[in-house]
Design an enzyme around this catalytic site. Sequence first.
Site, PDB file in Angstrom:
ATOM      1  N   GLU A   1      -2.547   7.084  -5.404  1.00  0.00           N
ATOM      2  CA  GLU A   1      -2.785   6.374  -6.662  1.00  0.00           C
ATOM      3  C   GLU A   1      -4.241   6.374  -7.113  1.00  0.00           C
ATOM      4  OE1 GLU A   1      -3.357   1.749  -5.516  1.00  0.00           O
ATOM      5  OE2 GLU A   1      -1.338   2.505  -5.292  1.00  0.00           O
TER       6      GLU A   1
ATOM      7  N   HIS B   1      -0.013  -0.372  -9.831  1.00  0.00           N
ATOM      8  CA  HIS B   1      -0.687  -1.343  -8.970  1.00  0.00           C
ATOM      9  C   HIS B   1      -1.129  -2.565  -9.784  1.00  0.00           C
ATOM     10  CE1 HIS B   1      -2.667  -1.374  -4.775  1.00  0.00           C
ATOM     11  NE2 HIS B   1      -2.399  -2.623  -5.147  1.00  0.00           N
TER      12      HIS B   1
ATOM     13  N   ARG C   1       0.845  -1.188   0.000  1.00  0.00           N
ATOM     14  CA  ARG C   1       0.000   0.000   0.000  1.00  0.00           C
ATOM     15  C   ARG C   1       0.886   1.246   0.000  1.00  0.00           C
ATOM     16  NH1 ARG C   1      -3.722  -2.432  -1.763  1.00  0.00           N
ATOM     17  NH2 ARG C   1      -5.819  -2.661  -0.889  1.00  0.00           N
TER      18      ARG C   1
END
Length: 330
Positions: A264, A295, A235
């Site tokens: 993000e 990601h 994360r």
Amino acid sequence: MKIIMFGTKTAERPYAKEWAEMTGNEVKLVSENLTAETLDMVKGFDGVSIQETSPLGDADFYHQLAELGIKQISTRTAGFDMLDLKACQANGITVTNVAVYSPRAIAEMDLTQAMYLLRRVGEYESRMKQGDFRWNPELISNEIYNLTVGVIGIGNIGGATAQLYKALGARVLAYDPNKNVEYAPFVEFTDMNTIIRTADIITLHTPLLPSTKNMLAAPQFASMKKGAIVINMARGGLINTADLLDALKSKHLGGAGLDTLADEFSFFNQEVPFDQTPADYQELAKMPNVLVTPHVAFFTKTSIRNMVHISLDDVVKVVNGEHSRNEVRI
């Protein structure tokens, strides 16, 4: 049973349809995320599956969800920090995640980024674009078997990551408040400070909690070995991005591999002009010793199928009053 699957990506659709045909349940696939604006879409459905990283809503949002008869939220992710677990509990909503969809997928991306940075590929590429093809002694590399890798968070993904590094001959240190002895053959358990001070490559695999937010910031970067590489597959909020940039600019850190950023949700999985992306990303993207991916460490065929099938299986279990081993508890 009728299930609505929010935030459905193109790659997920075949596996959702496959699951529906296998089980006989109805699954409505929508591209929109579950938000206060799309809340009414759950009317008439028995269960909900989501796939997103930004917060869903305030306490009233969960109350309204419960009023619509929804007793569970199944997230097709390992992380669940986008959900207010206390509000879910207060409204009788059970949360499930997909903690294990393919640990190997994330572990392989971790290793890919680490080797890219270790062998200075981005820096060579940057120089070659300027016509510089010299064997510059500043860019001499090391080999992985000579190095110490520190894994912070040794669950399923961290464990798979440790095994890959160990297989390549690296010394692997691990820290986790819940020591998982299953991985003892591959790691040396130690404390976080020892990892910060001694590891050549430090990789993060912890959930984002109040206790882990900004776990790597200026004090930790200053304590790292000069030239250390930081990898974050978990994360974005685990790292203080401003402090990371300072450590990279000072050349104290050797590089950073980031599959996730704190901000993000504002631009990942979207098409955004580069000059409209966050300023910190623009700085990171221009650094040849930094590798940012949007990601996508999880994004393999195996992972996507498992995430969809496991999430939908859990919807059925919870709605039917059964227990799921993937229930997230406060």
